[in-house]
Design a protein around this motif. Structure first.
Motif, PDB file in Angstrom:
ATOM      1  N   ASP A   1      63.163  -3.663 -63.959  1.00 47.45           N
ATOM      2  CA  ASP A   1      61.858  -3.159 -64.028  1.00 47.45           C
ATOM      3  C   ASP A   1      61.369  -3.155 -65.463  1.00 47.45           C
ATOM      4  O   ASP A   1      61.573  -2.359 -66.116  1.00 47.45           O
ATOM      5  CB  ASP A   1      61.541  -1.830 -63.121  1.00 47.45           C
ATOM      6  CG  ASP A   1      60.138  -1.377 -62.987  1.00 47.45           C
ATOM      7  OD1 ASP A   1      59.081  -1.445 -63.970  1.00 47.45           O
ATOM      8  OD2 ASP A   1      59.868  -0.865 -61.888  1.00 47.45           O
ATOM      9  N   SER A   2      60.334  -4.193 -65.744  1.00 48.01           N
ATOM     10  CA  SER A   2      59.858  -4.148 -67.236  1.00 48.01           C
ATOM     11  C   SER A   2      58.830  -3.312 -67.442  1.00 48.01           C
ATOM     12  O   SER A   2      58.667  -2.896 -68.700  1.00 48.01           O
ATOM     13  CB  SER A   2      59.314  -5.621 -67.426  1.00 48.01           C
ATOM     14  OG  SER A   2      58.227  -5.758 -66.559  1.00 48.01           O
ATOM     15  N   VAL A   3      58.134  -2.575 -66.320  1.00 53.66           N
ATOM     16  CA  VAL A   3      57.238  -1.307 -66.563  1.00 53.66           C
ATOM     17  C   VAL A   3      58.059  -0.039 -66.904  1.00 53.66           C
ATOM     18  O   VAL A   3      57.894   0.551 -68.054  1.00 53.66           O
ATOM     19  CB  VAL A   3      56.390  -1.191 -65.614  1.00 53.66           C
ATOM     20  CG1 VAL A   3      55.353   0.044 -65.787  1.00 53.66           C
ATOM     21  CG2 VAL A   3      55.521  -2.383 -65.314  1.00 53.66           C
TER      22      VAL A   3
ATOM     23  N   ALA B   1      63.859  -8.340 -50.017  1.00 57.16           N
ATOM     24  CA  ALA B   1      62.555  -8.373 -50.602  1.00 57.16           C
ATOM     25  C   ALA B   1      62.219  -7.387 -51.672  1.00 57.16           C
ATOM     26  O   ALA B   1      61.922  -6.374 -51.622  1.00 57.16           O
ATOM     27  CB  ALA B   1      61.591  -7.864 -49.563  1.00 57.16           C
ATOM     28  N   PRO B   2      62.482  -7.894 -53.147  1.00 58.99           N
ATOM     29  CA  PRO B   2      62.402  -7.102 -54.087  1.00 58.99           C
ATOM     30  C   PRO B   2      60.972  -7.073 -54.570  1.00 58.99           C
ATOM     31  O   PRO B   2      60.186  -7.613 -53.793  1.00 58.99           O
ATOM     32  CB  PRO B   2      63.392  -7.840 -55.090  1.00 58.99           C
ATOM     33  CG  PRO B   2      63.142  -9.269 -54.713  1.00 58.99           C
ATOM     34  CD  PRO B   2      63.131  -9.198 -53.284  1.00 58.99           C
ATOM     35  N   ALA B   3      60.488  -6.554 -55.476  1.00 54.49           N
ATOM     36  CA  ALA B   3      59.183  -6.321 -55.986  1.00 54.49           C
ATOM     37  C   ALA B   3      59.025  -7.596 -56.392  1.00 54.49           C
ATOM     38  O   ALA B   3      59.437  -8.365 -56.872  1.00 54.49           O
ATOM     39  CB  ALA B   3      59.136  -5.203 -56.979  1.00 54.49           C
ATOM     40  N   CYS B   4      57.488  -7.995 -56.470  1.00 47.29           N
ATOM     41  CA  CYS B   4      56.876  -9.153 -56.837  1.00 47.29           C
ATOM     42  C   CYS B   4      57.060  -9.128 -58.517  1.00 47.29           C
ATOM     43  O   CYS B   4      56.959  -8.123 -59.210  1.00 47.29           O
ATOM     44  CB  CYS B   4      55.404  -9.315 -56.440  1.00 47.29           C
ATOM     45  SG  CYS B   4      55.234  -9.305 -54.717  1.00 47.29           S
ATOM     46  N   TYR B   5      57.394 -10.274 -59.086  1.00 43.59           N
ATOM     47  CA  TYR B   5      57.621 -10.514 -60.376  1.00 43.59           C
ATOM     48  C   TYR B   5      56.306 -10.593 -61.210  1.00 43.59           C
ATOM     49  O   TYR B   5      55.200 -10.856 -60.326  1.00 43.59           O
ATOM     50  CB  TYR B   5      58.379 -11.609 -60.684  1.00 43.59           C
ATOM     51  CG  TYR B   5      58.013 -12.869 -60.118  1.00 43.59           C
ATOM     52  CD1 TYR B   5      56.986 -13.775 -60.747  1.00 43.59           C
ATOM     53  CD2 TYR B   5      58.843 -13.606 -59.063  1.00 43.59           C
ATOM     54  CE1 TYR B   5      56.786 -15.035 -60.283  1.00 43.59           C
ATOM     55  CE2 TYR B   5      58.328 -14.741 -58.713  1.00 43.59           C
ATOM     56  CZ  TYR B   5      57.604 -15.220 -58.976  1.00 43.59           C
ATOM     57  OH  TYR B   5      57.041 -16.501 -58.664  1.00 43.59           O
ATOM     58  N   ASN B   6      56.004 -10.299 -62.201  1.00 45.59           N
ATOM     59  CA  ASN B   6      54.843 -10.474 -63.080  1.00 45.59           C
ATOM     60  C   ASN B   6      54.184 -12.043 -63.087  1.00 45.59           C
ATOM     61  O   ASN B   6      54.948 -12.897 -63.188  1.00 45.59           O
ATOM     62  CB  ASN B   6      55.085 -10.247 -64.428  1.00 45.59           C
ATOM     63  CG  ASN B   6      55.166  -8.710 -64.977  1.00 45.59           C
ATOM     64  OD1 ASN B   6      54.756  -7.835 -63.977  1.00 45.59           O
ATOM     65  ND2 ASN B   6      55.447  -8.252 -65.893  1.00 45.59           N
TER      66      ASN B   6
ATOM     67  N   THR C   1      55.843  -7.026 -52.632  1.00 45.64           N
ATOM     68  CA  THR C   1      57.204  -7.512 -52.212  1.00 45.64           C
ATOM     69  C   THR C   1      57.368  -8.789 -52.332  1.00 45.64           C
ATOM     70  O   THR C   1      56.213  -9.614 -52.084  1.00 45.64           O
ATOM     71  CB  THR C   1      57.944  -6.705 -51.201  1.00 45.64           C
ATOM     72  OG1 THR C   1      56.978  -7.351 -49.870  1.00 45.64           O
ATOM     73  CG2 THR C   1      57.977  -5.314 -51.100  1.00 45.64           C
ATOM     74  N   ASN C   2      58.474  -9.585 -52.490  1.00 40.99           N
ATOM     75  CA  ASN C   2      58.785 -10.850 -52.517  1.00 40.99           C
ATOM     76  C   ASN C   2      59.640 -11.283 -51.683  1.00 40.99           C
ATOM     77  O   ASN C   2      61.068 -10.779 -52.184  1.00 40.99           O
ATOM     78  CB  ASN C   2      58.705 -11.426 -53.872  1.00 40.99           C
ATOM     79  CG  ASN C   2      59.328 -12.944 -53.965  1.00 40.99           C
ATOM     80  OD1 ASN C   2      58.978 -13.663 -52.903  1.00 40.99           O
ATOM     81  ND2 ASN C   2      60.130 -13.339 -55.098  1.00 40.99           N
TER      82      ASN C   2
END
Length: 787
Positions: free
Chosen positions: A591-593, A641-646, A660-661
């Motif tokens: 998680d880049s945030v 279904a991970p979180a959507c990427y930036n 989700t993606n």
């Protein structure tokens, strides 16, 4: 476990059919062997004949057996092959086996261990690994074990696929079993010096071995190395790029390492043997995050507050990682005052292995193990010259284990083994983090207790057909404490896991030197608590109830295999086809945030494929050997279904409502579809006084994903790595001078990738960073070994 999908079975049908054709070929070979030949006919042959015939013995089922008689997909690397190829750590050893990928990660306690496309969370110290490293009988599922330098080994055995019965706690992907060289019954010693040109690495090692008294043998080995590092740390002038913090060293990761290993074999009678083995490692590096570099910048230049124009955005031997501001030491004294990031690691492994022959038909074995690691590290994860996100971490992990086994004579028609494995685990992590003006601190204490009885039964239905089966029961309890008690009641404090893992194998000896088998297996890996999450302390301080736990991982499936010696035993071949379904596979997503790796349970995944390997030593070409392997692997997400990427929009597959993606059907990280190795060596006479040896090897890897989020431009393209070496020695092999080259084409590839923190947005792609492998190595080695 859910039922194996029909479509998965269809995808594997072609592979199994191809393997069946190979088996039928083995039957034809078997017809050339005289009836009534003994299956273990080679067991009593002289050692020289065994080497010539290429017979390898393994202990995969806790008994000495020929590798081809063991109904498990296994690769064995004898000590002589490790020596000739200069394979001195687990990362290098893994290059000899296509299905296995091992690499260090950026933080010193992290790493990637992947088998047949199955791995675990990366850069997270508190999670067990799907691939377990077994050190002289003691299982270690902690990824930091890959930094324990490997030398003075007797043999390496790699068991592929889920393993439940014979190596302590379950391993859902495989086992890497390391066996130390045994003390000799005669005086033996060796001295060795090395110099590696690219990293300016000096190393020296020595061992002495022999009898100490009647029934007592000992061995002591030590190794020291000092390296400047193989990466160039390219930093701009602070006057040009304000905020840049220079480091004292412009190369890295420089490393100083001391290793020691000792063993004592006490054998007062032929009925009792006690093995006491100890290993110690002390390593200090000048910043592991140098190995993490930006490999892709979508705008052509580095983004973010700590990137700068002209920063390298390629996978190569150039890194950009600034130093640590001296002012950070005021926040925590573990931050360096000399600007130099560091990682200091000390590891201990102690083993007491007692084997007692109670009667001609009854054997008792006890293995007591102790593993301890102490790590202190301080670095920053900014992937740039300007430090912004930094950490100072202290970790201590201590594991005590005990296994008891009782078994009868393996040659009996009905054989059995009963045992129990016990483990006590303690993990402490204390981390301070700096994210701009934010100063989160985390203090985790996790303990675990395991009791795991198991039983294995085998029955020779006929002289050629054998049925074996077994089951392991596991009961694990894990407890955690965050902080010093001020957050009690806001997080889960205890988890309990119970599991039954059965397996059954039917094997058939087509001839004394050809076997086929089919196996059904289940395996399990416990869940736990994630600690690599800097948002946890702040959330708890605000009174938020959190759940930082993750669920257990389970595997179930089938394997069919065949093994044989052909051409008067000058050729050994083996092949296997497999299909395993995984539920709640534990993987991490960066998680880049939050600037943290968050562990998630993948709903379902499948690993299926076919592999083949061979070893050939033609009698007509004395001194020549050739070995190789090829593997096809289809490891994919079934439900995830991970979180959507930036930068991912609805048009690119992001479900905006849930963020989700859906990556179902995509490949798992570090899982190339095709991989292969081919290596050969030739030994001959140069003059009447000198011998020589030349060897070469090629490793191929297909393209693969670099992370579990399937982010564009974060994968690795296919590559080829080339090794070669030449050695000259006197006739008696008292001295040898060798020149060893690895990755001579200077190829660079990534082990894992992630989005660079504070780059990109909801509408813009992030920069991508990855952990890069070591480039070209050219080593000169001088050995003195009186016979």
């Amino acid at each position: 476990m859910r039922k194996i999908k029909r479509i998965s079975i269809q995808r594997s049908a072609v592979s199994v059919l191809a393997l069946g054709v190979l088996m039928s070929g083995f039957v034809a070979v078997g017809q050339e062997v005289e009836d009534g030949a003994e299956t273990n006919a080679q067991v009593d042959q002289p050692e020289d004949d065994i080497k010539k015939l290429n017979v390898v013995y393994v202990t995969a089922r806790k008994r000495d057996e020929r590798e081809i008689d063991v109904p498990v997909a296994i690769s064995a690397l004898p000590a002589i092959e490790l020596e000739q190829r200069g394979l001195s750590n687990l990362t290098e050893i893994s290059t000899a086996i296509p299905e296995l990928r091992i690499s260090e990660n950026t933080i010193g306690y992290g790493g990637n261990l992947t088998m047949r496309g199955i791995s675990s969370a990366t850069s997270t110290a508190s999670v067990d690994q799907a691939v377990t490293v077994n050190v002289d009988g003691v299982p270690v599922s902690y990824a930091g074990i890959i930094k324990l330098g490997q030398f003075d080994l007797g043999q390496v055995e790699v068991l592929k696929g889920p393993q439940a019965l014979f190596f302590g706690k379950n391993a859902t992907a495989g086992i890497v079993s390391l066996t130390s060289a045994a003390p000799t019954d005669y005086l033996d010693y060796r001295l060795r010096g090395e110099y590696e040109f690219e990293a300016e690495q000096y190393a020296g090692e020595a061992y002495v071995s022999g009898p100490l008294s009647e029934g007592v043998r000992g061995r002591l080995a030590v190794r020291y190395s000092d390296s400047e590092g193989w990466l160039t740390n390219q930093l701009p002038d602070p006057a040009t790029v304000p905020g840049t913090v220079l480091t004292p060293d412009r190369k890295g990761p420089g490393a100083e390492e001391f290793l020691a290993k000792g063993s004592l074999y006490i054998e007062p009678s032929t009925d009792f043997l006690l093995k006491l083995i100890g290993g110690y490692s002390d390593t200090e590096t000048n910043g592991n995050y140098l190995q993490s570099q930006r490999i892709f910048c979508p705008n052509g230049v580095a983004q973010g507050p700590f990137g700068y124009a002209g920063q390298d955005c390629k996978t190569n031997n150039v890194s950009t990682n600034g130093g640590m501001p001296a002012a950070w030491a005021a926040f925590d004294s573990r931050f360096p005052t000399d600007n130099q990031p560091y990682t200091r690691t000390k590891q201990h492994v102690l083993v007491a292995d007692a084997d007692y022959q109670l009667s001609p038909d009854l054997e008792f074995n006890s293995i007591t193990g102790f593993y301890n690691v102490n790590l202190d590290a301080s670095d920053h994860v900014s992937n740039g010259a300007i430090p912004f996100v930094g950490f100072a971490t202290s970790i201590e992990k201590t594991t005590y284990s005990q296994e008891f086994r009782l078994s009868n004579n393996a040659s009996d028609r009905f054989n059995w083994m009963l045992g129990v494995f016990l483990q006590d685990d303690q993990y402490v992590e204390d981390q301070s983090t700096i994210i701009g003006a934010l100063l989160p601190k985390a203090d985790f204490r996790i303990t675990g207790d395991t009791i795991s009885p198991f039983a294995q039964l085998g029955f020779d239905i006929t002289d050629k057909l054998t049925l074996t089966g077994g089951v392991r029961y596991t009961d694990e309890t894990k407890q955690q404490q965050i902080g010093s008690g001020q957050f009690d009641g806001l997080y889960p404090e205890e988890l309990n896991f119970e599991n039954w893992s059965p397996e059954a194998t039917l094997s058939y000896a087509l001839t004394p030197n050809a076997n086929v088998y089919v196996a059904y297996k289940q395996a399990y890996k416990s869940g736990g608590f994630q600690t690599e999450h800097v948002a946890i302390p702040g959330a708890l301080a605000a009174g938020t109830v959190i759940d930082n736990s993750f669920r257990e991982e389970q595997a179930e499936g089938f394997e069919i295999g065949a093994k044989a010696y052909l051409l008067d035993q000058s050729l050994r071949v083996s092949a296997a086809a497999y299909q395993f379904e995984y539920t709640d596979l534990q993987l991490s997503s960066f998680d880049s945030v939050l600037v943290a790796n968050i562990i998630s349970n993948v709903g379902a995944a499948t690993s299926e494929g076919v592999e083949f390997d061979f070893d050939y030593r033609p009698p007509a070409f004395e001194g020549f050997s050739l070995n190789g392997a090829v593997a096809y692997n289809n490891a994919t997400f079934d439900e995830y279904a991970p979180a959507c990427y930036n930068g991912q929009t609805a048009a690119l597959g992001c479900d905006i409502a849930t963020d989700t993606n859906d990556v179902s059907g995509e490949r798992l990280p570090r899982a190339p579809e095709w991989s292969a190795t081919l290596a050969g060596a030739y030994e001959g006479s140069l003059t009447t006084a000198l011998d020589y040896r030349i060897n070469a090897g090629v490793q191929y890897s297909g393209a693969y994903e670099g992370n579990s989020d399937v982010i564009p431009n974060s994968g690795q393209d296919s590559y080829i790595s080339v090794d070669a070496g030449i050695a000259i020695a006197d006739k008696d092999k008292v001295w040898e001078l060798a020149l060893i080259g690895r990755n001579l084409a200077d190829e660079y590839w990534v082990a894992s990738t992630y989005q660079v923190p504070v780059t990109g947005s909801d509408l813009a792609l992030s920069d991508i960073a990855g952990t890069v492998n070591r480039g070209r190595q050219v080593m000169l080695r001088l050995t003195y070994h009186p016979q």
